[in-house]
Structure formats: structure tokens, C-alpha cells
Scaffold this motif. Structure first.
Motif, mmCIF file in Angstrom:
data_model
loop_
_atom_site.group_PDB
_atom_site.id
_atom_site.type_symbol
_atom_site.label_atom_id
_atom_site.label_comp_id
_atom_site.label_asym_id
_atom_site.label_seq_id
_atom_site.Cartn_x
_atom_site.Cartn_y
_atom_site.Cartn_z
ATOM 1 N N VAL A 198 -1.423 14.874 -15.148
ATOM 2 C CA VAL A 198 -2.575 14.017 -15.425
ATOM 3 C C VAL A 198 -2.451 12.774 -14.528
ATOM 4 O O VAL A 198 -1.390 12.147 -14.489
ATOM 5 C CB VAL A 198 -2.631 13.574 -16.910
ATOM 6 N N ILE A 199 -3.520 12.447 -13.817
ATOM 7 C CA ILE A 199 -3.562 11.206 -13.046
ATOM 8 C C ILE A 199 -4.471 10.235 -13.776
ATOM 9 O O ILE A 199 -5.586 10.581 -14.183
ATOM 10 C CB ILE A 199 -4.065 11.441 -11.613
ATOM 11 N N VAL A 200 -3.982 9.006 -13.955
ATOM 12 C CA VAL A 200 -4.697 7.983 -14.701
ATOM 13 C C VAL A 200 -5.002 6.807 -13.787
ATOM 14 O O VAL A 200 -4.132 6.353 -13.029
ATOM 15 C CB VAL A 200 -3.858 7.508 -15.907
ATOM 16 N N ASN A 230 12.691 5.677 -13.697
ATOM 17 C CA ASN A 230 13.365 6.522 -12.698
ATOM 18 C C ASN A 230 12.422 7.227 -11.730
ATOM 19 O O ASN A 230 12.881 7.899 -10.806
ATOM 20 C CB ASN A 230 14.310 7.535 -13.366
ATOM 21 N N VAL A 231 11.108 7.110 -11.954
ATOM 22 C CA VAL A 231 10.104 7.575 -10.985
ATOM 23 C C VAL A 231 8.987 6.532 -10.949
ATOM 24 O O VAL A 231 8.982 5.586 -11.737
ATOM 25 C CB VAL A 231 9.529 8.968 -11.356
ATOM 26 N N ASP A 232 8.037 6.718 -10.042
ATOM 27 C CA ASP A 232 6.973 5.728 -9.878
ATOM 28 C C ASP A 232 6.226 5.478 -11.177
ATOM 29 O O ASP A 232 5.826 6.415 -11.886
ATOM 30 C CB ASP A 232 5.986 6.192 -8.803
ATOM 31 N N GLY A 233 6.034 4.182 -11.496
ATOM 32 C CA GLY A 233 5.380 3.766 -12.723
ATOM 33 C C GLY A 233 3.964 3.272 -12.515
ATOM 34 O O GLY A 233 3.310 3.590 -11.512
ATOM 35 N N GLY A 234 3.495 2.455 -13.465
ATOM 36 C CA GLY A 234 2.081 2.125 -13.557
ATOM 37 C C GLY A 234 1.681 0.745 -13.084
ATOM 38 O O GLY A 234 0.527 0.350 -13.307
ATOM 39 N N MET A 235 2.581 -0.015 -12.452
ATOM 40 C CA MET A 235 2.148 -1.273 -11.848
ATOM 41 C C MET A 235 1.507 -0.959 -10.507
ATOM 42 O O MET A 235 2.005 -1.291 -9.420
ATOM 43 C CB MET A 235 3.323 -2.247 -11.714
ATOM 44 N N GLN A 256 -2.509 1.084 -8.959
ATOM 45 C CA GLN A 256 -3.887 1.425 -9.306
ATOM 46 C C GLN A 256 -4.011 2.795 -9.950
ATOM 47 O O GLN A 256 -4.961 3.066 -10.680
ATOM 48 C CB GLN A 256 -4.762 1.327 -8.050
ATOM 49 N N GLN A 257 -3.011 3.671 -9.723
ATOM 50 C CA GLN A 257 -3.012 4.991 -10.343
ATOM 51 C C GLN A 257 -1.596 5.363 -10.767
ATOM 52 O O GLN A 257 -0.615 4.885 -10.199
ATOM 53 C CB GLN A 257 -3.557 6.058 -9.376
ATOM 54 N N LEU A 258 -1.514 6.257 -11.765
ATOM 55 C CA LEU A 258 -0.230 6.710 -12.294
ATOM 56 C C LEU A 258 -0.273 8.221 -12.503
ATOM 57 O O LEU A 258 -1.242 8.753 -13.059
ATOM 58 C CB LEU A 258 0.056 6.030 -13.634
ATOM 59 N N ASP A 316 0.842 -1.202 0.000
ATOM 60 C CA ASP A 316 0.000 0.000 0.000
ATOM 61 C C ASP A 316 0.872 1.243 0.000
ATOM 62 O O ASP A 316 1.824 1.356 0.789
ATOM 63 C CB ASP A 316 -0.914 0.014 1.221
ATOM 64 N N VAL A 317 0.541 2.184 -0.903
ATOM 65 C CA VAL A 317 1.235 3.474 -0.956
ATOM 66 C C VAL A 317 0.190 4.578 -1.127
ATOM 67 O O VAL A 317 -0.967 4.317 -1.460
ATOM 68 C CB VAL A 317 2.255 3.533 -2.118
ATOM 69 N N ALA A 318 0.619 5.814 -0.919
ATOM 70 C CA ALA A 318 -0.285 6.948 -1.079
ATOM 71 C C ALA A 318 -0.638 7.151 -2.552
ATOM 72 O O ALA A 318 0.193 6.911 -3.438
ATOM 73 C CB ALA A 318 0.364 8.215 -0.533
ATOM 74 N N GLU A 319 -1.860 7.589 -2.817
ATOM 75 C CA GLU A 319 -2.261 7.917 -4.183
ATOM 76 C C GLU A 319 -1.521 9.167 -4.656
ATOM 77 O O GLU A 319 -1.201 10.056 -3.847
ATOM 78 C CB GLU A 319 -3.769 8.159 -4.244
ATOM 79 N N PRO A 320 -1.228 9.271 -5.962
ATOM 80 C CA PRO A 320 -0.571 10.481 -6.471
ATOM 81 C C PRO A 320 -1.511 11.686 -6.402
ATOM 82 O O PRO A 320 -2.737 11.539 -6.368
ATOM 83 C CB PRO A 320 -0.240 10.119 -7.917
#
Length: 342
Positions: free
Chosen positions: A29-31, A117-122, A124-126, A17-21
Motif C-alpha cells: 500500500v502506498i500512502v 529500519n526502512v524508509d519512513g513517513g517524514m 510525501q509518500q510512504l 529529493d528521493v524517488a517515489e515508492p
């Protein structure tokens, strides 16, 4: 939210579990991620091969092939809105540097590379930006196209660069008909007139290649046998060899499949091309690198996909089975691309 995070090189990533962007800039843009592709690059990332190049801060979220639905946009974004189905160009480019000014997004001086080099899309949100999102045709679904964001884009980019050399009567040889190669074969069939020969160690992959546009196939047994077979098929060697493997000896075999003045397009990586300089000059052969692709390349690829001329062959896993997918990729059990669905 759930995210697949790498904490230490050489060790398996962990679903946690991590914080949502959050939106912090006008072009953000958040996807909501609908699907994330699993790539051999992810294996190289886990091994630590990308650390000297990109220096990501661990831990971070993997996943650089992403598609989904727009959740939220910054104040300046006008090309997409909440609810739109999108695929993401792998890099979030700035639009202002010299490379961006000529459309070479992959070489942006100020880019971030989600999943590298930064958080990716594996997850629930990107978090991405407006320059990276490509709005999809309504008939396309994220899980069907996500891996085209990198594997497809990289394969198409290489073929697009070589297309002017692949007129009727020329020969293109594809080494590796897996996740990248099976897309490259379709791109070759769609936008060139070359005769296509595919080399792979998997009979199943060669059978797939024949259905996707390959005119000839060669089972990768020993190098001498493959070289003879390909030179016979091509009448003396390929005009262009596309090496979608780039390691385990494929990078050494590929130049041997060229005719004089031919071009060796390196797409897969991990090994080292070793060519005597006298051979390069006496045969006038070229070795050409290929990194991802441009935003316009991705738009063109999505057009071919919507037309049904490029199809991604996938194996879908829930994100909590990510380690199973990684094991299958490492063991060579995947035909096509692995797709993680949050």
C-alpha cells in the motif's frame, strides 16, 4: 518527492529529493502522507541508539508515526482503496509467524519498521502494507492522529495490559505527562477506574494533565520530595507506575513510588532500571516492558479518539521546518507532540 533523510548518526537529518515508492508486491500500500509525528525515539535514532538493534542502511527516511490517504494498492489488497484516510500501525507484519498468529504484531519475525529500519513517513509518500493500515473515521484528520500511531499506541498498549489491575480503589502513577504520558492519562481515565496521579517537571504539563483526567499532580523537584508526596497521595504507593520517561533518573525514581506487589511499567527508555534482586523478591514487585502495541490496540485507540475520549495535543510544523521541531523537542519546549506536515 521530498523526504527527511538521516545520512550519519550524530548529525542532523537532511530534507532532500528521493524517488517515489513503487508497488512491488500484492499486499503493498502506498500512502500520501498527511502528517508524521516527531518522537523522542527519532532523537535516539539520530544519536545511533537503534543501530545495534535494527541496523538500518543509511541514508534512510525517518518517521514512524504516520497517517494520510491511500494512493495506490497491490493486487491482493481489499481492506482499503485509493482515497481512504488511514493511520499506519508502525510495523508491516507478515501475518504468518507465531507472533502474528496470536495477534502480537509488534513481535512479528518478518516485520519491517518504517522510520526505524526502512524508509519512513517524514516524506510525501510512504510504502506500507495491507496489514498495517487502519481505516479512519471520516471525522478524523491525519494531522490530528498521526502521533497516535506510535506514542498513542504505546501508551494505550501499556494501559490496556494493566487495566485488569486498575479497578476502583487502586492507584496509578504516571511519570511524565509529555508526548506519551498525556495520552496515557486519557487512556487510564477512559478504560480504568484507578485514581490517577501525575508526576512531571513542567507545571504546564501538569496543568494539562489535570484537564485530561488526572486526580492529583506532583511537580518533579527532588526525588525525596516527590516520593513522599506520592506515597502520601496513594496511601503507601501505587499499584502501577507508568514510566513514560525512562531516563534522566525517572527510571530510578519509579520503583520507589510503588507499594509492595506493585508493577513498574517501563515505556520511555534511554536509562537503566537498577533494582537489587532482594528488593524485587521481598517486595514482590514487577518490572514490565512495553513495545508499541497490537493492531487491535490501534483500532481500539482510534475508536476512543473518534468518540472524543482521547485527544492528541500537537504542535504542527511544515516538513521544511523539521530541524526547528527537533530543536524544540530536544529543549523540552514541546507540550504534546510535534507533527510534521509534508
Amino acid at each position: 518527492m521530498k523526504a527527511l533523510r538521516l545520512h550519519r548518526y550524530g548529525h542532523h537529518p537532511v530534507l532532500e529529493d528521493v524517488a517515489e515508492p513503487k508497488i512491488t508486491g500484492p499486499w503493498d500500500v502506498i500512502v500520501d502522507v498527511g502528517a508524521a509525528g516527531l518522537c523522542r525515539t527519532d532523537l535516539h535514532i539520530i544519536e545511533g541508539q537503534w543501530e545495534p538493534i535494527q541496523h538500518p542502511s543509511l541514508p534512510y527516511t525517518l518517521g514512524h508515526e504516520n497517517a494520510g490517504w491511500v494512493r495506490e494498492v497491490g493486487s491482493a489488497v481489499h481492506n482499503v482503496r485509493a482515497g481512504d484516510t488511514v493511520i499506519m500501525h508502525p510495523l508491516t507484519s507478515c501475518g504468518l509467524c507465531p507472533a502474528c498468529r496470536i495477534g502480537q504484531d509488534s513481535h512479528c519475525e518478518n516485520a519491517t519498521f518504517p522510520g526505524i529500519n526502512v524508509d519512513g513517513g517524514m516524506a510525501q509518500q510512504l510504502l506500507t502494507n495491507a496489514r498495517a493500515v487502519v481505516k479512519l473515521d471520516g471525522a478524523l484528520q491525519p494531522r490530528d492522529v498521526a502521533a497516535l500511531a506510535d506514542a498513542g499506541l504505546t501508551a494505550y498498549h501499556a494501559v490496556r495490559k494493566a487495566a485488569d489491575m486498575l479497578f476502583p480503589g487502586t492507584h496509578a502513577v504516571v511519570v511524565g505527562a509529555g508526548g506519551l504520558g498525556h495520552i496515557g492519562i486519557q487512556a487510564l481515565a477512559a478504560i480504568t477506574s484507578a485514581t490517577i496521579t501525575v508526576v512531571d517537571r513542567s507545571e504546564a504539563a501538569l496543568e494539562l494533565a489535570s484537564t485530561l483526567g488526572a486526580h492529583h499532580t506532583a511537580l518533579a523537584t527532588d526525588d525525596a520530595t516527590v516520593e513522599k508526596q506520592v506515597l502520601d497521595i496513594t496511601g503507601g504507593g501505587a499499584h502501577v507506575v507508568f514510566d513514560f520517561v525512562g531516563e534522566r533518573g525517572a527510571e530510578l525514581l519509579a520503583p520507589r513510588l510503588l507499594r509492595n506487589r506493585g508493577s513498574h511499567y517501563v515505556i520511555g527508555y534511554g536509562g537503566a532500571v537498577n533494582l537489587p534482586t532482594i528488593e524485587i523478591i521481598s517486595r514482590e514487585i514487577n518490572v514490565i516492558g512495553n513495545l508499541v502495541g497490537t493492531y487491535n490496540d490501534l483500532v481500539e485507540l482510534m475508536t476512543l479518539t473518534a468518540q472524543g475520549r482521547v485527544t492528541l495535543h500537537t504542535a504542527v510544523y511544515p516538513i521544511d521546518a523539521a530541524l526547528d521541531a527537533i530543536a524544540d523537542l530536544e529543549a523540552g519546549r514541546l507540550i504534546g507532540r510535534g507533527i510534521l506536515v509534508p
